[in-house]
Design a protein around this motif. Sequence first.
Motif, PDB file in Angstrom:
ATOM      1  N   ARG B 156       0.575  -1.327   0.098  1.00  0.00           N
ATOM      2  CA  ARG B 156      -0.127  -0.341   0.319  1.00  0.00           C
ATOM      3  C   ARG B 156       0.740   1.260  -0.289  1.00  0.00           C
ATOM      4  NH1 ARG B 156      -5.067  -1.223  -1.480  1.00  0.00           N
ATOM      5  NH2 ARG B 156      -4.896  -2.987  -1.197  1.00  0.00           N
ATOM      6  N   SER B 157       2.067   0.990  -0.571  1.00  0.00           N
ATOM      7  CA  SER B 157       3.042   2.657  -0.645  1.00  0.00           C
ATOM      8  C   SER B 157       1.979   3.194  -1.834  1.00  0.00           C
ATOM      9  CB  SER B 157       3.787   2.067  -0.669  1.00  0.00           C
ATOM     10  OG  SER B 157       4.796   1.051  -1.177  1.00  0.00           O
ATOM     11  N   GLY B 158       1.741   2.466  -2.662  1.00  0.00           N
ATOM     12  CA  GLY B 158       1.756   3.030  -4.173  1.00  0.00           C
ATOM     13  C   GLY B 158       1.998   2.299  -5.674  1.00  0.00           C
ATOM     14  N   THR B 160       1.456   0.129  -7.495  1.00  0.00           N
ATOM     15  CA  THR B 160      -0.076  -0.590  -8.211  1.00  0.00           C
ATOM     16  C   THR B 160      -0.513   0.206  -9.663  1.00  0.00           C
ATOM     17  OG1 THR B 160      -0.268  -3.018  -7.376  1.00  0.00           O
ATOM     18  CG2 THR B 160      -1.736  -2.736  -8.895  1.00  0.00           C
ATOM     19  N   PRO B 161      -0.986   1.118  -8.261  1.00  0.00           N
ATOM     20  CA  PRO B 161      -1.429   2.402  -9.124  1.00  0.00           C
ATOM     21  C   PRO B 161      -0.359   2.722 -10.325  1.00  0.00           C
ATOM     22  CG  PRO B 161      -1.992   2.796  -7.248  1.00  0.00           C
ATOM     23  CD  PRO B 161      -1.105   1.255  -7.277  1.00  0.00           C
ATOM     24  N   LEU B 164       0.419   0.698 -12.907  1.00  0.00           N
ATOM     25  CA  LEU B 164      -0.956   0.583 -14.305  1.00  0.00           C
ATOM     26  C   LEU B 164      -0.826   2.468 -14.863  1.00  0.00           C
ATOM     27  CD1 LEU B 164      -3.139  -1.138 -12.254  1.00  0.00           C
ATOM     28  CD2 LEU B 164      -2.138  -1.724 -14.619  1.00  0.00           C
ATOM     29  N   TYR B 165      -0.791   3.367 -14.031  1.00  0.00           N
ATOM     30  CA  TYR B 165      -0.711   4.824 -14.669  1.00  0.00           C
ATOM     31  C   TYR B 165       0.585   4.626 -15.719  1.00  0.00           C
ATOM     32  CZ  TYR B 165      -1.352   9.758 -15.379  1.00  0.00           C
ATOM     33  OH  TYR B 165      -1.513  10.727 -15.868  1.00  0.00           O
ATOM     34  N   LEU B 168      -0.173   2.592 -19.151  1.00  0.00           N
ATOM     35  CA  LEU B 168      -1.519   3.359 -19.652  1.00  0.00           C
ATOM     36  C   LEU B 168      -0.629   4.533 -20.082  1.00  0.00           C
ATOM     37  CD1 LEU B 168      -4.610   2.698 -17.512  1.00  0.00           C
ATOM     38  CD2 LEU B 168      -4.067   1.210 -19.870  1.00  0.00           C
ATOM     39  N   SER B 254       0.157  12.912  -6.561  1.00  0.00           N
ATOM     40  CA  SER B 254      -1.282  12.021  -6.573  1.00  0.00           C
ATOM     41  C   SER B 254       0.688  11.144  -7.895  1.00  0.00           C
ATOM     42  CB  SER B 254      -1.564  13.946  -7.829  1.00  0.00           C
ATOM     43  OG  SER B 254      -0.719  13.928  -8.619  1.00  0.00           O
ATOM     44  N   ILE B 255      -1.233   9.669  -8.340  1.00  0.00           N
ATOM     45  CA  ILE B 255      -0.516   9.194  -9.059  1.00  0.00           C
ATOM     46  C   ILE B 255       0.158   9.238  -9.847  1.00  0.00           C
ATOM     47  CG2 ILE B 255      -1.155   7.061 -10.561  1.00  0.00           C
ATOM     48  CD1 ILE B 255      -3.839   6.490  -8.419  1.00  0.00           C
ATOM     49  N   GLU B 256      -0.395  10.892 -10.477  1.00  0.00           N
ATOM     50  CA  GLU B 256       0.486  10.925 -12.222  1.00  0.00           C
ATOM     51  C   GLU B 256       2.068  12.323 -11.190  1.00  0.00           C
ATOM     52  OE1 GLU B 256      -2.766  12.079 -10.823  1.00  0.00           O
ATOM     53  OE2 GLU B 256      -3.929  11.756 -12.902  1.00  0.00           O
ATOM     54  N   ILE B 258       3.639  11.051  -8.579  1.00  0.00           N
ATOM     55  CA  ILE B 258       4.572   9.568  -8.751  1.00  0.00           C
ATOM     56  C   ILE B 258       4.917   9.226  -9.584  1.00  0.00           C
ATOM     57  CG2 ILE B 258       4.932   7.195  -7.088  1.00  0.00           C
ATOM     58  CD1 ILE B 258       2.181   7.962  -6.178  1.00  0.00           C
TER      59      ILE B 258
END
Lengths: 288, 288
Positions: B156-158, B160-161, B164-165, B168, B254-256, B258
């Motif tokens: 849960r440190s980020g 996987t997202p 995937l980001y 994609l 944010s995911i972006e 990271i």
Amino acid sequence: MNHRTIFFVSDQTGITAETLGHSLLTQFDGLRFRSVTLPFIDGIDKAKEVVRRVNLTAEVEGVRPIVFATFVHDEIRAVIRGSRGLLLDFFDAFIDPLERELDVRSSHMVGRAHGQKNQDWYSRRIDAMNFALENDDGQTVRNYEKADVILVGVSRSGKTPTCLYMALHYGIFPANYPLADEEFESGHLPGALLQHRHKLYGLTIAPSRLVQIRNERRPESRYASADQVGFELRSAQGLFRKFGVPWMDTTECSIEEIASTVLARMGLLDRNAADPERVESSEPGSGA
Amino acid sequence: MNHRTIFFVSDQTGITAETLGHSLLTQFDGLRFRSVTLPFIDGIDKAKEVVRRVNLTAEVEGVRPIVFATFVHDEIRAVIRGSRGLLLDFFDAFIDPLERELDVRSSHMVGRAHGQKNQDWYSRRIDAMNFALENDDGQTVRNYEKADVILVGVSRSGKTPTCLYMALHYGIFPANYPLADEEFESGHLPGALLQHRHKLYGLTIAPSRLVQIRNERRPESRYASADQVGFELRSAQGLFRKFGVPWMDTTECSIEEIASTVLARMGLLDRNAADPERVESSEPGSGA
């Protein structure tokens, strides 16, 4: 042959500069571009290094580079403006009219994610992504109650990337279910799908393109044969018609286009729009 | 309380208008916005419907909406300009200077994906996504030869997202490996990781935030306890230091942010930039 180097430069991620820059450049068909992204240019020294690089490129290529930028800090933008490139700064052009309209000064702060609102939006996207992963490819049909949309289509019609994109970009909870022999032979959709018929959206694709995609996976297989592909696509469209499932052809579409078409047609853009937190929480597309 | 309705309108997906609009609005902290996205406004009748909707909103709310737009078609933009909203069209502002600079007329065509180049980019992203899915969470360590980057960090440190980001959005081939008791007890990283040490990038996160995230998953569990979380994060950072793995703190990101930080620090933005097909193939961010 015309060849230009395009720089995407930002004191943030550069994603906004890239997104708009690429969109604009698609309007100039036939030209050749080379792109360089330089994010997190958040100090004068880094900005001077960018200027050196842009100038060197101008010298070597004999034509000035185009610099798409989103600078929050005026001083850094001023340094970049001293380069030999053509600077098109998206923030510079629009912050002024927005300040006038909103009658408030902008923060001129790098729009970092901060505070609970952003964490809520982060959590929402992560939950949406986990939902998409858990409900991918029909691996379970038990969570459709919670799904915002359920994509249906044959193998390799674009379901998984579209679901992951909708989850990560829009925070939508998507599931997808692959149509295969069971459905084609029975001429029926599973009860779990029919129970949520209003959430179903079909994807289809041109047979020749699907043959090509499947051949990249399993060359010379029955799975990739024109006969099998044609049979599956005809059967799937028959099911869409029989059960009133709206559908689209993904052949010529990017992942973004498929996702936004699905959401627009399913009324899911409006649903999100109704959430007043959505903009304030700064995603999608923050971290310019 | 200031409240504005923001329309994102486009003859394409609206994603570019949203991305830039959201980025701009994050500069106006403290204001409240409500957003409505209207994609595929590709005809005069649809444009007139948008005008009606914008005008109705202006009337009901007593303040004019802001309309962020990316119109390729001048005639459609002209219709929208007749609304009572403040129109900020990103294409309108930048197509002219680009035409002058490139000395060529833009196509004024909706930038649909078309041709082999786009299909190559589509395939690349799909392959990247499949790679990310197959190499998520250390489920296999056999494909690291092919990976562009391998994220390491606690649960849960980020990871996987972010993977995937990156897949994609950038077409990057990412893997990720969860650090857990095995690594913490041995004080070692698996050989499969050390073999590709130059591809490793660590993610860490503030203990209090991780406690919160894990509690949403498994409330009151040892997994979510402050003791366990603190132990794991300290151990992970110890491993990063011991093996010279660069790392970042994802707490406020944010995911972006990271994703683009990882790519920038790993030199992977430049690698992509070196691919001259990348811009011409119109992604990321086409389908404005």
